[in-house]
Design a protein around this motif. Structure first.
Motif, PDB file in Angstrom:
ATOM      1  N   SER A 246      17.512  11.390  26.351  1.00 44.86           N
ATOM      2  CA  SER A 246      16.511  11.830  27.316  1.00 44.86           C
ATOM      3  C   SER A 246      16.834  13.253  27.729  1.00 44.86           C
ATOM      4  N   GLU A 247      15.834  13.946  28.260  1.00 39.95           N
ATOM      5  CA  GLU A 247      16.036  15.326  28.677  1.00 39.95           C
ATOM      6  C   GLU A 247      17.024  15.407  29.838  1.00 39.95           C
ATOM      7  N   GLN A 248      17.009  14.401  30.738  1.00 39.84           N
ATOM      8  CA  GLN A 248      17.944  14.380  31.867  1.00 39.84           C
ATOM      9  C   GLN A 248      19.385  14.248  31.384  1.00 39.84           C
ATOM     10  N   LYS A 249      19.593  13.329  30.438  1.00 38.92           N
ATOM     11  CA  LYS A 249      20.947  13.137  29.895  1.00 38.92           C
ATOM     12  C   LYS A 249      21.417  14.387  29.158  1.00 38.92           C
ATOM     13  N   ASP A 250      20.495  15.011  28.430  1.00 38.83           N
ATOM     14  CA  ASP A 250      20.853  16.230  27.704  1.00 38.83           C
ATOM     15  C   ASP A 250      21.335  17.314  28.663  1.00 38.83           C
ATOM     16  N   TYR A 251      20.582  17.524  29.733  1.00 39.68           N
ATOM     17  CA  TYR A 251      20.931  18.596  30.662  1.00 39.68           C
ATOM     18  C   TYR A 251      22.256  18.298  31.369  1.00 39.68           C
ATOM     19  N   LYS A 252      22.444  17.047  31.717  1.00 39.95           N
ATOM     20  CA  LYS A 252      23.701  16.647  32.353  1.00 39.95           C
ATOM     21  C   LYS A 252      24.879  16.907  31.411  1.00 39.95           C
ATOM     22  N   HIS A 253      24.678  16.601  30.151  1.00 39.84           N
ATOM     23  CA  HIS A 253      25.735  16.816  29.165  1.00 39.84           C
ATOM     24  C   HIS A 253      26.001  18.308  28.982  1.00 39.84           C
ATOM     25  N   LEU A 254      24.932  19.120  28.974  1.00 41.65           N
ATOM     26  CA  LEU A 254      25.104  20.565  28.830  1.00 41.65           C
ATOM     27  C   LEU A 254      25.896  21.133  30.008  1.00 41.65           C
ATOM     28  N   LEU A 255      25.599  20.672  31.229  1.00 40.58           N
ATOM     29  CA  LEU A 255      26.339  21.131  32.412  1.00 40.58           C
ATOM     30  C   LEU A 255      27.825  20.798  32.291  1.00 40.58           C
ATOM     31  N   ALA A 256      28.114  19.569  31.851  1.00 39.08           N
ATOM     32  CA  ALA A 256      29.511  19.136  31.719  1.00 39.08           C
ATOM     33  C   ALA A 256      30.246  19.984  30.672  1.00 39.08           C
ATOM     34  N   LEU A 257      29.570  20.288  29.571  1.00 40.35           N
ATOM     35  CA  LEU A 257      30.193  21.110  28.529  1.00 40.35           C
ATOM     36  C   LEU A 257      30.469  22.524  29.026  1.00 40.35           C
ATOM     37  N   CYS A 258      29.555  23.057  29.819  1.00 42.27           N
ATOM     38  CA  CYS A 258      29.739  24.407  30.366  1.00 42.27           C
ATOM     39  C   CYS A 258      30.922  24.447  31.331  1.00 42.27           C
ATOM     40  N   LEU A 277      26.056  32.213  34.538  1.00 39.81           N
ATOM     41  CA  LEU A 277      25.881  30.887  33.967  1.00 39.81           C
ATOM     42  C   LEU A 277      24.673  30.173  34.585  1.00 39.81           C
ATOM     43  N   GLU A 278      24.558  30.209  35.898  1.00 35.92           N
ATOM     44  CA  GLU A 278      23.442  29.524  36.565  1.00 35.92           C
ATOM     45  C   GLU A 278      22.103  30.136  36.164  1.00 35.92           C
ATOM     46  N   ARG A 279      22.084  31.455  36.032  1.00 33.59           N
ATOM     47  CA  ARG A 279      20.845  32.126  35.642  1.00 33.59           C
ATOM     48  C   ARG A 279      20.428  31.697  34.233  1.00 33.59           C
ATOM     49  N   LYS A 286      14.125  25.720  31.806  1.00 32.78           N
ATOM     50  CA  LYS A 286      12.713  26.035  32.007  1.00 32.78           C
ATOM     51  C   LYS A 286      11.990  26.231  30.675  1.00 32.78           C
ATOM     52  N   LYS A 287      12.654  26.875  29.705  1.00 32.73           N
ATOM     53  CA  LYS A 287      12.036  27.153  28.408  1.00 32.73           C
ATOM     54  C   LYS A 287      12.196  26.000  27.420  1.00 32.73           C
ATOM     55  N   ASP A 288      12.810  24.894  27.893  1.00 30.28           N
ATOM     56  CA  ASP A 288      12.915  23.679  27.078  1.00 30.28           C
ATOM     57  C   ASP A 288      13.790  23.885  25.837  1.00 30.28           C
ATOM     58  N   PHE A 289      14.947  24.560  26.028  1.00 28.95           N
ATOM     59  CA  PHE A 289      15.852  24.798  24.914  1.00 28.95           C
ATOM     60  C   PHE A 289      17.216  24.131  25.115  1.00 28.95           C
ATOM     61  N   VAL A 290      17.280  23.132  25.969  1.00 29.67           N
ATOM     62  CA  VAL A 290      18.551  22.430  26.196  1.00 29.67           C
ATOM     63  C   VAL A 290      19.016  21.767  24.899  1.00 29.67           C
ATOM     64  N   SER A 291      18.113  21.048  24.249  1.00 27.43           N
ATOM     65  CA  SER A 291      18.498  20.347  23.016  1.00 27.43           C
ATOM     66  C   SER A 291      18.886  21.331  21.912  1.00 27.43           C
ATOM     67  N   PHE A 292      18.246  22.496  21.925  1.00 28.72           N
ATOM     68  CA  PHE A 292      18.563  23.522  20.932  1.00 28.72           C
ATOM     69  C   PHE A 292      20.039  23.925  21.024  1.00 28.72           C
ATOM     70  N   PHE A 293      20.528  24.123  22.242  1.00 27.84           N
ATOM     71  CA  PHE A 293      21.939  24.463  22.437  1.00 27.84           C
ATOM     72  C   PHE A 293      22.846  23.291  22.058  1.00 27.84           C
ATOM     73  N   VAL A 321      26.395  30.679  27.826  1.00 31.88           N
ATOM     74  CA  VAL A 321      26.364  29.251  27.496  1.00 31.88           C
ATOM     75  C   VAL A 321      26.838  29.049  26.057  1.00 31.88           C
ATOM     76  N   ALA A 322      26.385  29.910  25.155  1.00 29.59           N
ATOM     77  CA  ALA A 322      26.835  29.823  23.764  1.00 29.59           C
ATOM     78  C   ALA A 322      28.344  30.047  23.672  1.00 29.59           C
ATOM     79  N   TYR A 323      28.865  30.966  24.486  1.00 32.91           N
ATOM     80  CA  TYR A 323      30.300  31.256  24.498  1.00 32.91           C
ATOM     81  C   TYR A 323      31.092  30.061  25.015  1.00 32.91           C
ATOM     82  N   LEU A 324      30.596  29.426  26.065  1.00 35.60           N
ATOM     83  CA  LEU A 324      31.305  28.275  26.648  1.00 35.60           C
ATOM     84  C   LEU A 324      31.259  27.069  25.724  1.00 35.60           C
TER      85      LEU A 324
END
Length: 1002
Positions: A246-258, A277-279, A286-293, A321-324
């Protein structure tokens, strides 16, 4: 009305682009048209996009054929029907099987059997979605056939493949090229009828006056078809939507990885890092690229788990984000990288990462992507089109017209007077020009992979090239237009060198303290590495070894990471062409010169002294100097990269750039100059993050070259070298103290190996030695080395010709006999080699040992053998020079002769041919001197015309010594080849072939 139109993506059959077909429809006032290419959906998406612009309703389908024989034409009712057709087409393209005589029962597609085909099949039952296609030539037969009563099943089937007599002639030529036959031998059944044209609708109505039901059925069929894709600014993100469910799980996972990455990457997490990082995270979400990362992160995690070396580059390196997530190793905080170059609120095109792997690892990473994300047929390689080039088209047409090879070569080279050509030759040139840039066959994008949320066949059928990965039938521009963002998984030899060098070091120097290559930051501050860069001693190192880069490194006196990042972009043609490379050097070396920068440009680009060096500099200038919106600046960025320079939107932005600047009171000459610099970037500029990624890999290879030069040169040789030929990496190893040995049956492998400071060239360098022979030598010495010639030939099945190669290169020298004795023995004992190589010998054959006279083999003979069999000598190149090299000036002495004429002797390394602004030819030549030092020369047009550098060898050079920014160049006034000594292997008498001795570099 037209249900069977072919574009030129009906490869080697159709002649019109999909846009030309639509233009014909507009000319004939048609409101609907169907594109049905032969076994292809390459043009489908662009056909739909362009049809919307031209207010024509598009219908998509496929003309299914077994070779030239038409089976049926199918039309998609809707997008689901298009998916069905693509599934069916792909299945047969993958398996390379014929299409069945009758089509499957598609749920969302119509099937049309040509009248003659239906008769041939004796088909009497037609399902709800099946029809009979009637052409102009079928009307008379229809009246008397069983199908005359099938009123509701009859539709028009008028193929459209060309628009003129010239198109038809081109079609016949394409068919002959495809069948590899003479035009005069082209069978009638292998080509279309001349009337596969788009006729005026009134003419069709008149021809089918007796069968009005056919026209009504055709219109009704087209009305039931509807296909829709969103493009450009309307498009939706079609990439895989979620990685963890899900998009929620994806974003949560991205935050944890960062958060995890912050602790690993930074000793101190400052407010600046947090804000950045927050920016980025806010915009990515917003641009719907969480899964892309996350997809890129998963790819990298797999690569790391397999210990693969990689480089994440491109504009993606501008992202923290790519660096982290370790997608890149470039710290955007350290370099103040502009994230908006990679992704901004107004950017309409999706971003992408370029991830390089060594050639060997890339295939496994690609296979992983298909395993991990392709479970529902959602992954495919990106296609590309190989188009006809003029020279290739001339060759193909020359064969079709039956011209002899000599005439084809002459026409292809362009070395002729048109007035001297006969009618056939002129016809070939005419149609070669017609074919130029038209698609010839489908290929694979260099590294693009699509990972779609829907099955990939929703967009296109796939074919299966030799790599055995499904590949879509459209290119990157179409993918981007429809919302499919490619993942670039690329192969690069430089990473193979790094990976292999680390492995070789661990084996050759097990006690060595080898730093973690994946953490390049310590290398940036290493004084030994930076001093080496400043001296431009970078042969073999990624991106910094070419003559042009060596020159730039010296002129800039590069001695730190940041300057190397700039150099990686300054060397690109865009900056050089604009004249800003020279200006950058001047401002870098002279702080007073920086005051000449435009104040606005200085404030925007302080780190590059007010000079546009990177792609994002152009975005910044457009946004801050010309007051364009970021959306408009992004159009400029895309146009700069060469993708959309012809589009109206780019012209609009160009006009607005000028008008805004003039309105803001900027002098017109300044505006024109800045725009000139922007234009020079087209297709050439790097994003700063991309340059930084290159600099990181450069430092990784420079570290290895600095501290482990011999092992690194071995790795370089084993990975296909780099900018130069293998000979010069062997030379570089010698300059660092290596002893170079030719291949040896008891020491060498297929690849080059090193034992302490002795390098044994691999068998792969021996010209003409078969892979089978190499493997036999290595496999049969596993348990024991070869002790004698008899032992060798009894254990290794090897032909006399292959033995001769091994003996002449000295590969059997460890057996204690000279070359001539071994050659004599090999020829004498040839009949003792078993005829059947697979036959096992149960007993050793006793071979008579002869006493031969002692032969004297000179080093000159060895040198010529090396040149013949390896392509280069293992001695100093000047060893075979007929006259003494000692009378010539050496590279290290040139600073004493600035602005003076000198004579030097050089061994050619490489030559670059180029042209001046006036189109005159000139040369840049790189040579080695007698001591092995590098010489850089320039031949201006006047000299280049009369004294070309035309082949490898030794040269006498007369030149003026010039210097610019401490870099010495020889301005050549005269150059000529120097002769070698007489080859003693073919000398008729033992005459004196050498008149001098060498004491250096031999």
């Amino acid at each position: 009305m037209y249900l069977n139109c072919h574009s030129f993506f009906s490869l080697r059959y159709g002649t019109l682009s999909e846009v030309q077909l639509l233009d014909l429809a507009v000319d004939h006032k048609l409101d609907t048209i169907a594109l049905t290419d032969i076994n292809s959906t390459s043009a489908g998406l662009n056909f739909v996009r362009k049809a919307k612009e031209k207010k024509v309703k598009p219908v998509l389908g496929v003309d299914f054929r077994n070779r030239i024989e038409q089976c049926y034409v199918c039309l998609a009712k809707n997008n689901e029907g298009y998916l069905e057709l693509n599934n069916f087409l792909a299945q047969h393209l993958h398996n390379k099987t014929n299409f069945p005589e009758t089509a499957p029962s598609f749920k969302n597609a119509f099937t049309i059997y040509a009248f003659e085909r239906a008769l041939e099949l004796d088909k009497t039952h037609f399902s709800e979605n099946e029809f009979i296609g009637i052409g102009i030539h079928d009307l008379n037969k229809l009246r008397f056939s069983q199908y005359s009563t099938y009123h509701d099943k009859l539709v028009l089937l008028l193929p459209v493949s060309f628009n003129s007599k010239r198109d038809f002639n081109a079609h016949r030529l394409l068919r002959a090229i495809d069948l590899n036959c003479l035009l005069s031998k082209l069978p009638k059944e292998a080509q279309a009828l001349p009337d596969e044209l788009m006729f005026d609708p009134k003419k069709i109505e008149n021809l089918f006056e007796e069968f009005p039901q056919i026209l009504l059925n055709t219109q009704a069929l087209l009305k039931q078809c509807s296909i829709d894709f969103k493009f450009a600014k309307e498009r939706q993100n079609q990439n895989l939507k979620t990685v963890f469910g899900s998009e929620q799980k994806d974003y949560k996972h991205l935050l944890a990885l960062c958060e995890k990455g912050l602790k690993e990457r930074y000793d101190e997490i400052t407010p600046k890092i947090r804000e950045r990082l927050e920016r980025e995270l806010t915009l990515i979400k917003k641009k719907d690229f969480v899964s892309f990362f996350l997809i890129n992160w998963k790819i990298i995690e797999y690569a790391r788990s397999q210990d693969y070396f990689y480089v994440g580059r491109g504009s993606g390196a501008n992202s923290i984000v790519a660096y982290l997530l370790r997608i890149t190793d470039v710290d955007p905080i350290e370099l103040d990288l502009y994230f908006e170059r990679f992704l901004n609120e107004y950017r309409s095109s999706p971003p992408d990462f370029d991830i390089d792997f060594s050639t060997w690892d890339r295939e496994d990473v690609t296979a992983y992507i298909f395993r991990e994300f392709g479970k529902n047929n959602q992954v495919a390689l990106l296609g590309s089109y190989v188009t006809f080039k003029h020279s290739g088209a001339v060759r193909e047409l020359g064969k079709v017209f039956g011209l002899p090879k000599t005439e084809i070569d002459k026409l292809s080279s362009g070395q002729f007077n048109v007035s001297d050509l006969d009618s056939i030759a002129q016809l070939i040139l005419k149609y070669a020009a017609y074919f130029h840039k038209k698609p010839n066959y489908l290929s694979i994008h260099a590294g693009g992979i699509l990972i779609s949320d829907r099955p990939i066949h929703y967009f296109s059928a796939t074919h299966l090239p030799p790599k055995d990965f499904p590949t879509v039938q459209f290119d990157m521009h179409i993918a981007e237009d429809v919302g499919l963002c490619k993942f670039d998984i690329l192969g690069q030899r430089g990473l193979g060198k790094i990976k292999d060098a680390v492995s070789i070091i661990k084996k050759n120097q097990p006690e060595a303290q080898l730093l973690d290559i994946r953490n390049p930051k310590p290398f940036f501050k290493d004084p030994k590495i930076n001093a080496m860069i400043a001296r431009a001693e970078c042969i073999g190192c990624f991106y910094v070894e070419s003559p042009a880069m060596r020159m730039l490194l010296k002129k800039l006196a590069v001695s730190d990471y940041q300057t190397l990042v700039a150099a990686s972009s300054i060397i690109r043609p865009g900056v050089a062409k604009s004249g800003m490379m020279r200006e950058y050097i001047l401002r870098h070396r002279n702080p007073e010169r920086r005051k000449e920068a435009h104040p606005v440009l200085w404030n925007i680009m302080t780190d590059t002294y007010g000079i546009m060096v990177y792609q994002e500099d152009v975005i910044k200038v457009a946004h801050h100097y010309a007051k364009l919106t970021l959306d408009e600046a992004d159009v400029l960025r895309r146009g700069m990269s060469g993708k959309f320079r012809s589009r109206a939107e780019f012209q609009y932005v160009q006009d607005k750039f000028r008008s805004n600047c003039i309105a803001n009171g900027e002098p017109e000459e300044v505006v024109n100059e800045i725009w000139r610099q922007i234009e020079s970037f087209a297709g050439y500029a790097f994003a700063k993050g991309h340059s930084a990624s290159y600099a990181v890999e450069s430092y990784q290879s420079l570290y290895l070259k600095c501290y482990f030069p011999l092992e690194y040169m071995v790795a370089t040789l084993n990975n296909g070298g780099g900018f130069y030929k293998a000979e010069f990496y062997v030379h570089e190893a010698k300059m660092h103290g290596a002893t170079i040995e030719p291949p040896c049956i008891n020491k060498s492998q297929i690849e080059t190996t090193i034992y302490d400071k002795t390098i044994y060239l691999g068998f792969q360098h021996l010209e003409g030695l078969e892979k089978k022979t190499m493997l036999n030598i290595i496999n049969n010495r596993v348990h024991a080395k070869y002790t004698s010639y008899d032992d060798f030939i009894q254990r290794v099945p090897v032909s006399l010709e292959q033995q001769e190669l091994l003996i002449r290169i000295g590969a059997l020298r460890s057996l204690g006999k000279d070359k001539r004795s071994l050659l004599w023995e090999a020829h004498y004992k040839e009949n003792t080699i078993p005829e059947n190589e697979l036959q096992q010998s149960f007993f050793k054959i006793s071979l008579h040992d002869f006493t031969l006279p002692k032969f004297h083999i000179s080093q000159y003979e060895d040198a010529f053998d090396y040149m013949e069999l390896l392509g280069f000598s293992l001695f100093n190149p000047f060893f075979l020079m007929k006259e003494s090299p000692h009378k010539y000036i050496l590279a290290r002495e040139l600073p004493e002769y600035i602005d003076q004429q000198v004579k030097v002797a050089g061994y050619l390394v490489t030559c670059k041919n180029t042209k001046t602004a006036k189109g005159l030819r000139m040369n840049f030549g790189t040579f080695l001197d007698f001591e092995g030092a590098w010489l850089d020369t320039v031949l201006f047009p006047e000299v280049a015309q009369r004294s070309a550098i035309y082949a490898r060898g030794l040269y006498h050079i007369e030149a003026k010594v010039t210097t610019e920014f401490d870099f010495i160049t020889l301005e050549v006034s005269k150059i000529k080849r120097l002769p070698y000594i007489t080859d003693p292997r073919f000398a008729t008498s033992p005459s004196d072939t050498k008149t001098h001795s060498l004491k250096t570099g031999s």
